[in-house]
Design an enzyme around this catalytic site. Structure first.
Site, PDB file in Angstrom:
ATOM      1  N   TYR A  82       1.074  -1.354  -0.002  1.00 39.75           N
ATOM      2  CA  TYR A  82      -0.298  -0.367   0.041  1.00 39.75           C
ATOM      3  C   TYR A  82       0.982   1.098  -0.222  1.00 39.75           C
ATOM      4  CZ  TYR A  82      -3.698   3.447   1.277  1.00 39.75           C
ATOM      5  OH  TYR A  82      -4.281   4.250   1.208  1.00 39.75           O
ATOM      6  N   ALA A 177     -30.240  15.012   7.370  1.00 44.22           N
ATOM      7  CA  ALA A 177     -30.359  15.185   5.698  1.00 44.22           C
ATOM      8  C   ALA A 177     -30.400  13.770   5.113  1.00 44.22           C
ATOM      9  CB  ALA A 177     -30.474  16.849   5.434  1.00 44.22           C
ATOM     10  N   GLU A 180     -24.689  14.200   2.627  1.00 45.61           N
ATOM     11  CA  GLU A 180     -23.472  14.364   3.470  1.00 45.61           C
ATOM     12  C   GLU A 180     -22.579  13.818   3.295  1.00 45.61           C
ATOM     13  OE1 GLU A 180     -27.231  15.522   6.795  1.00 45.61           O
ATOM     14  OE2 GLU A 180     -25.712  13.330   5.754  1.00 45.61           O
ATOM     15  N   GLY A 181     -22.552  13.266   2.373  1.00 44.21           N
ATOM     16  CA  GLY A 181     -21.066  12.111   2.641  1.00 44.21           C
ATOM     17  C   GLY A 181     -20.700  10.643   4.018  1.00 44.21           C
ATOM     18  N   SER A 183     -21.643   8.396   4.321  1.00 41.11           N
ATOM     19  CA  SER A 183     -21.471   6.913   4.121  1.00 41.11           C
ATOM     20  C   SER A 183     -20.248   6.433   2.972  1.00 41.11           C
ATOM     21  CB  SER A 183     -22.562   5.778   3.005  1.00 41.11           C
ATOM     22  OG  SER A 183     -23.895   5.968   4.324  1.00 41.11           O
TER      23      SER A 183
END
Length: 285
Positions: A82, A177, A180-181, A183
């Site tokens: 990585y 709401a 919103e990012g 997940s």
């Protein structure tokens, strides 16, 4: 609080301007790193120390005043790969010292899977699925990129993760709401080495997954449809480090000397009747 110790660490070092010079010394067995750019410039790297009991403080000390984010490397070969992946690379990779591989039964199983997966599928379908799951996770981890600017709440989460985990604090990311990012960020975070992902579920099923990787930090990404059924019992077991798995072969796992991070992403606020308020670090999207 017990101090985390390990031979192997992964690091991320943000910088501006010239690439920092890393002053590794005789305490380091091996290191590899490269310049990457994903929204900002940083060095991504992996270090093996000669001492098996290298603490976080000692690992940071060798950076001579620089302030990297360090995490324990759970799988040294994956961590090395990585740190030298081609995606997002700007310059490097560079290496120091001699890399020491660890022999493992897990790697031999994966070699069997790679050599003849179809035979394994017939002979042991359960083992085949586990190997396939690991391979797919590794592929996602190697190809994972974050090509977005961090939102203020995401930066706040990252700052909290740079701190030592404790036995009480539960980071609760609240966004009612949607869009919103939460997940997207949860999935990206869970691909980091030493992290696991849970979307909720029954206690038996969740604890069966947790006890397979008991030293992981954990992301709980609660779907909106399950918001009324957040499994607070599992969250507390993971934080308290006494984990009970009653599925198939009941067992109790204790890991009293190794606190971990727990982050909940949800569309609802925490139920303070089920978690004490002083445990919650609330972040609003």
């Amino acid at each position: 609080m017990p101090t985390r110790q390990s031979t192997s660490w992964v690091f991320t070092l943000n910088f501006e301007g010239e690439i920092p010079i890393l002053p590794f010394n005789e305490s380091v067995q091996y290191a590899c790193w490269q310049h990457e750019r994903v929204g900002h410039d940083h060095l991504q790297g992996f270090i093996q120390f000669k001492s098996r009991n290298t603490t976080l403080r000692q690992a940071k000390y060798i950076f001579n005043g620089l302030n990297p984010h360090l995490e324990i490397a759970r799988d040294v070969e994956k961590a090395q790969l990585y740190a030298m992946k081609e995606d997002s690379r700007v310059a490097g990779p560079w290496e120091y010292g001699l890399f020491i591989k660890r022999g493992s039964h897990k790697r031999k199983l994966m070699e069997r899977f790679e050599e003849d997966g179809e035979e394994m599928k017939i002979a042991d379908p359960s083992l085949y699925r586990r190997c396939l799951s690991r391979k797919m996770a590794e592929e996602q981890r190697c190809s994972s990129e974050w090509n977005y600017d961090l939102r203020p709440w995401q930066e706040e989460v990252m700052h909290l993760l740079e701190e030592e985990p404790d036995y009480r604090t539960i980071i609760w990311v609240y966004g009612p709401a949607g869009n919103e990012g939460k997940s997207t960020f949860a999935r990206h975070l869970s691909l980091k080495d030493g992290w696991g992902y849970l979307p909720g579920g029954k206690t038996q099923d969740m604890m069966h997954l947790v006890t397979a990787e008991p030293k992981n930090n954990w992301v709980f990404d609660i779907p909106r449809v399950s918001s009324e059924y957040v499994n607070y019992g599992v969250i507390e077991q993971v934080k308290n480090r006494v984990m009970v798995n009653t599925k198939y072969e009941p067992c109790v796992m204790r890991d009293d000397n190794h606190p971990v991070h727990v982050i909940v992403f949800a569309n609802v606020l925490p139920d303070l009747g089920k978690l004490s308020e002083d445990r919650i670090k609330l972040i609003r999207c």
